[in-house]
Write a protein that holds these residues in place. Sequence first.
Motif, PDB file in Angstrom:
ATOM      1  N   PRO A 150    -113.118 -32.028 -41.686  1.00 42.98           N
ATOM      2  CA  PRO A 150    -113.400 -30.706 -42.279  1.00 42.98           C
ATOM      3  C   PRO A 150    -112.946 -29.571 -41.366  1.00 42.98           C
ATOM      4  O   PRO A 150    -113.751 -28.908 -40.705  1.00 42.98           O
ATOM      5  CB  PRO A 150    -114.928 -30.734 -42.434  1.00 42.98           C
ATOM      6  N   GLY A 198    -111.382 -26.797 -42.295  1.00 44.43           N
ATOM      7  CA  GLY A 198    -111.151 -25.531 -42.995  1.00 44.43           C
ATOM      8  C   GLY A 198    -111.929 -24.340 -42.466  1.00 44.43           C
ATOM      9  O   GLY A 198    -111.482 -23.196 -42.601  1.00 44.43           O
ATOM     10  N   LYS A 199    -113.120 -24.568 -41.865  1.00 43.24           N
ATOM     11  CA  LYS A 199    -113.978 -23.450 -41.485  1.00 43.24           C
ATOM     12  C   LYS A 199    -114.096 -23.249 -39.980  1.00 43.24           C
ATOM     13  O   LYS A 199    -114.829 -22.361 -39.536  1.00 43.24           O
ATOM     14  CB  LYS A 199    -115.384 -23.660 -42.065  1.00 43.24           C
ATOM     15  N   TRP A 200    -113.382 -24.035 -39.176  1.00 40.51           N
ATOM     16  CA  TRP A 200    -113.683 -24.000 -37.760  1.00 40.51           C
ATOM     17  C   TRP A 200    -113.364 -22.649 -37.121  1.00 40.51           C
ATOM     18  O   TRP A 200    -114.106 -22.190 -36.242  1.00 40.51           O
ATOM     19  CB  TRP A 200    -112.954 -25.140 -37.038  1.00 40.51           C
ATOM     20  N   GLU A 201    -112.303 -21.980 -37.547  1.00 37.95           N
ATOM     21  CA  GLU A 201    -111.967 -20.690 -36.945  1.00 37.95           C
ATOM     22  C   GLU A 201    -112.998 -19.623 -37.305  1.00 37.95           C
ATOM     23  O   GLU A 201    -113.344 -18.781 -36.465  1.00 37.95           O
ATOM     24  CB  GLU A 201    -110.566 -20.269 -37.384  1.00 37.95           C
ATOM     25  N   ARG A 202    -113.492 -19.661 -38.534  1.00 42.61           N
ATOM     26  CA  ARG A 202    -114.546 -18.712 -38.926  1.00 42.61           C
ATOM     27  C   ARG A 202    -115.822 -18.963 -38.125  1.00 42.61           C
ATOM     28  O   ARG A 202    -116.481 -18.035 -37.672  1.00 42.61           O
ATOM     29  CB  ARG A 202    -114.814 -18.850 -40.421  1.00 42.61           C
ATOM     30  N   HIS A 203    -116.183 -20.228 -37.937  1.00 43.17           N
ATOM     31  CA  HIS A 203    -117.354 -20.556 -37.123  1.00 43.17           C
ATOM     32  C   HIS A 203    -117.148 -20.137 -35.668  1.00 43.17           C
ATOM     33  O   HIS A 203    -118.083 -19.664 -35.005  1.00 43.17           O
ATOM     34  CB  HIS A 203    -117.629 -22.060 -37.192  1.00 43.17           C
ATOM     35  N   ASP A 250    -115.339 -17.599 -34.563  1.00 44.62           N
ATOM     36  CA  ASP A 250    -115.503 -16.145 -34.475  1.00 44.62           C
ATOM     37  C   ASP A 250    -116.982 -15.770 -34.399  1.00 44.62           C
ATOM     38  O   ASP A 250    -117.367 -14.886 -33.630  1.00 44.62           O
ATOM     39  CB  ASP A 250    -114.855 -15.470 -35.685  1.00 44.62           C
ATOM     40  N   LEU A 278    -116.808 -30.079 -33.980  1.00 38.27           N
ATOM     41  CA  LEU A 278    -116.980 -29.179 -35.124  1.00 38.27           C
ATOM     42  C   LEU A 278    -118.452 -29.004 -35.478  1.00 38.27           C
ATOM     43  O   LEU A 278    -118.900 -27.904 -35.812  1.00 38.27           O
ATOM     44  CB  LEU A 278    -116.211 -29.719 -36.332  1.00 38.27           C
ATOM     45  N   SER A 311    -120.640 -25.553 -35.339  1.00 37.64           N
ATOM     46  CA  SER A 311    -121.423 -25.111 -36.490  1.00 37.64           C
ATOM     47  C   SER A 311    -122.878 -24.878 -36.111  1.00 37.64           C
ATOM     48  O   SER A 311    -123.503 -23.900 -36.537  1.00 37.64           O
ATOM     49  CB  SER A 311    -121.323 -26.152 -37.610  1.00 37.64           C
ATOM     50  N   GLN A 345    -123.206 -21.475 -34.073  1.00 33.93           N
ATOM     51  CA  GLN A 345    -123.096 -20.247 -34.861  1.00 33.93           C
ATOM     52  C   GLN A 345    -124.237 -20.123 -35.864  1.00 33.93           C
ATOM     53  O   GLN A 345    -124.786 -19.045 -36.068  1.00 33.93           O
ATOM     54  CB  GLN A 345    -121.726 -20.178 -35.562  1.00 33.93           C
ATOM     55  N   TYR A 346    -124.625 -21.238 -36.473  1.00 32.49           N
ATOM     56  CA  TYR A 346    -125.717 -21.200 -37.456  1.00 32.49           C
ATOM     57  C   TYR A 346    -127.048 -20.917 -36.768  1.00 32.49           C
ATOM     58  O   TYR A 346    -127.834 -20.080 -37.221  1.00 32.49           O
ATOM     59  CB  TYR A 346    -125.774 -22.538 -38.194  1.00 32.49           C
TER      60      TYR A 346
END
Length: 458
Positions: free
Chosen positions: A309, A311-316, A318, A424, A428, A431-432
């Motif tokens: 997965p 797809g979201k690692w760069e957003r996480h 940031d 990953l 997550s 950041q969460y």
Amino acid sequence: MSAPQRHREPVDVHLILRRDGAAGPEVLLSRRAGGVYASGMWHLPSGHLDGPHEDVITALIREAYEETGVVIDPAEVRFAVTVHHRSPGGGARTGMFFEVRTWQGTPGIREAAVCDAMGWFGFDALPEPMVAYCRAGLDTYRAGRVMAVHFQQPGDPIAYDPALDRCHPVPAAGTVGPDSSVREFTERAVGRITNWTDVSWAREGSRVWRARAEDGVWFVKVHQNARFHQREVSAYRSWVPDLGAAAPRLVAADGALRAVVITAVPGRSLHGTVHPPAEQRRIFHRIGQLAASIHRSVPARPATGDTLPLGKWERHLDAARPHLAREDEEFIRAMAAKGTGLPALETGPTHGDFQLRNLRWDEATGTLYVIDFERSEEGPAVRDFVRLSDAWAGRPDLYEAVMDGYGRPFTPGEEDHLAVLAVLDALSAIQYGAARGDPELVERGHRTLGRLRTTGRP
């Protein structure tokens, strides 16, 4: 100087006579008539205690017979709600509402001078006008609460007006249940529930209650979104039955409510528990066996796309950057880049959140159980070891116990996937957890990153 007179107020009793109708549960109501308070309005059969010689159960049974002709066994009376009420005129009273589902006789009008109509009504189709005090008791009952304050203001109408609803339910410690629609769904599935206990995980997410009946215990879950509901129900209807007694059984599901009723399993969560080393190895061996049962419940098949997965690692990244050291960010970027070049693995059923919190151990029988399938989806088997790897950190004996129970070691490709997936997941978690003020999640993420940077493997 004489002492002021102590405040006193009357106590009255209200009968929630309930039956199952064609469209759902129904309650008996009567319409007041003549020169009585709230004439022309609908109300539950009710009345006052005759005096200090009469208890509330005796008064309820007497009033029920006098007003409707039904005969009630005291053993069939169930406490429902207490309402502390003040009328628009300023008079206060305490009302005790009781539920009865079994009785003798057919309800009918027996006091025609003060009642001109009587009938059964669905809880979602209550008649108007209804006495606001009575409606407060019914609304509190349907909400799963056991007490409410209903203090009306001067000038308020006697009849219920949703724009002037003065009902304020008061939750009971440890016994608050779900809303009325979920309660009714549960009782249609397994019968009358006598006690609700909120056992939800402390973090935000789906809600879970322990529902206790006279003949058993069930768990009721309301998922936080439709995707989690679909995943869990799909797992229960496909591969979870292959686990046998090691997992709960799905009793009922409602997609509109996003609710499920499942059977209970024994044991205690392994999250936070302490066992002697030999017992730990025994447990972790069983964890490996259970993971194998999950992954072999359906034959693995070739992946149809990427199994990482990414797809979201760069957003996480940031979002997590303020909480990361520079070397952490560099390591995360390197592992994400490595992941893009890894070949896809075979896929099959995975639990999706396979960690100690969702594993229960029955010490008396030495049996392991797994719960919570809302993150279940098809993926590479190694996905289920990402969060579990934190539990064997620094304990090669526990890792070996898991692998021995699993029946085979990870392949080199699985080890590479596991390392990337762990990075990953750690990102997550940081950041969460930082966004929601959850220090345990943040620390777990940092712990995983530190271990991976040092050893290169989970």
